[in-house]
Design an enzyme around this catalytic site. Structure first.
Site, short mmCIF file in Angstrom:
data_model
loop_
_atom_site.label_atom_id
_atom_site.label_comp_id
_atom_site.label_asym_id
_atom_site.label_seq_id
_atom_site.Cartn_x
_atom_site.Cartn_y
_atom_site.Cartn_z
N ASN A 134 0.84 -1.19 0.00
CA ASN A 134 0.00 0.00 0.00
C ASN A 134 0.88 1.24 0.00
O ASN A 134 1.93 1.25 0.66
CB ASN A 134 -0.90 0.01 1.24
CG ASN A 134 -1.84 -1.19 1.27
OD1 ASN A 134 -2.26 -1.66 0.23
ND2 ASN A 134 -2.14 -1.68 2.46
N GLN B 3 -1.98 3.06 3.32
CA GLN B 3 -0.75 2.87 4.10
C GLN B 3 -0.88 3.55 5.46
O GLN B 3 -1.31 4.72 5.54
CB GLN B 3 0.46 3.44 3.34
CG GLN B 3 1.78 3.16 4.03
CD GLN B 3 2.99 3.55 3.19
OE1 GLN B 3 2.86 4.14 2.12
NE2 GLN B 3 4.16 3.20 3.69
N HIS C 194 6.37 -2.17 3.21
CA HIS C 194 6.13 -3.56 3.61
C HIS C 194 5.25 -4.23 2.57
O HIS C 194 4.32 -3.62 2.05
CB HIS C 194 5.50 -3.64 5.00
CG HIS C 194 4.35 -2.71 5.20
ND1 HIS C 194 4.52 -1.37 5.47
CD2 HIS C 194 3.00 -2.91 5.16
CE1 HIS C 194 3.34 -0.79 5.59
NE2 HIS C 194 2.40 -1.70 5.40
P1 AMP Z 1 -0.46 -0.64 5.98
O1 AMP Z 1 -1.84 -0.21 6.41
O2 AMP Z 1 -0.37 -1.16 4.60
O3 AMP Z 1 0.58 0.42 6.30
O4 AMP Z 1 -0.13 -1.90 6.88
C1 AMP Z 1 0.42 -1.82 8.16
C2 AMP Z 1 0.22 -3.16 8.77
O5 AMP Z 1 1.07 -3.27 9.90
C3 AMP Z 1 -1.21 -3.40 9.27
O6 AMP Z 1 -1.74 -4.55 8.61
C4 AMP Z 1 -1.03 -3.62 10.77
O7 AMP Z 1 -1.91 -4.57 11.30
C5 AMP Z 1 0.43 -4.05 10.85
N1 AMP Z 1 1.07 -3.80 12.14
C6 AMP Z 1 1.09 -2.62 12.82
N2 AMP Z 1 1.80 -2.78 13.96
C7 AMP Z 1 2.24 -4.05 13.98
C8 AMP Z 1 3.04 -4.82 14.88
N3 AMP Z 1 3.51 -4.30 16.02
N4 AMP Z 1 3.30 -6.11 14.59
C9 AMP Z 1 2.81 -6.66 13.45
N5 AMP Z 1 2.08 -6.00 12.55
C10 AMP Z 1 1.78 -4.71 12.81
#
Ligand code: AMP
Length: 121
Positions: free
Chosen positions: A87, A94, A100
């Site tokens: 994203n 995002q 990621h």
């Molecule tokens: P995005 O919305 O594409 O930026 O995705 C960020 C992702 O990071 C989301 O799916 C969250 O659930 C994940 N996320 C945020 N904090 C953590 C964490 N501490 N450990 C694992 N995943 C996380």
């Protein structure tokens, strides 16, 4: 770039369910899974968004996809299939500004993600 929660995961200052690690990349389970299997593959190098890639990051991005396919085979869902998505910024959804790759598996994914609203008379 300011530090994100993913830097803390890379530095092991907060815990994560780590699935894979090498010098360049880390994969760990998403804390809020959106599919039966949902993990993230990130570069250790902090890059905020896809828009911040430099030409010398091309191999690194390819490596993230290699890690994803390696884990897909190891975890047994490669043949059935999966979604690999990054994203970018607000409209992309995002929320963490350290690039990621989301890997989602274990169910049939919907496509397309957006359908224009049909006009009704
Ligand atoms: P995005 O919305 O594409 O930026 O995705 C960020 C992702 O990071 C989301 O799916 C969250 O659930 C994940 N996320 C945020 N904090 C953590 C964490 N501490 N450990 C694992 N995943 C996380």
């Amino acid at each position: 770039m300011s530090e994100t929660i993913f830097t803390k995961i890379i530095n092991k200052s907060i815990p994560a369910d780590i699935l894979y690690e090498d010098d360049e990349a880390l994969a760990f389970s998403d804390i809020n899974p959106q599919a039966p299997v949902h993990f993230l593959v990130i570069p250790k190098k902090p890059i905020a968004t896809l828009n911040d890639l430099h030409s010398d990051d091309k191999a690194l991005i390819g490596h993230l996809y290699w890690v994803a396919s390696h884990l897909a085979k190891q975890m047994g869902f490669a043949a059935q299939g999966y979604r690999a998505v990054m994203n970018c910024n607000e409209d992309g959804g995002q929320t963490v500004y350290h690039i990621h790759l989301h890997i989602l598996a274990g169910k049939a994914m919907g496509w397309p993600p957006y359908q224009a609203q049909l006009k009704t008379l």
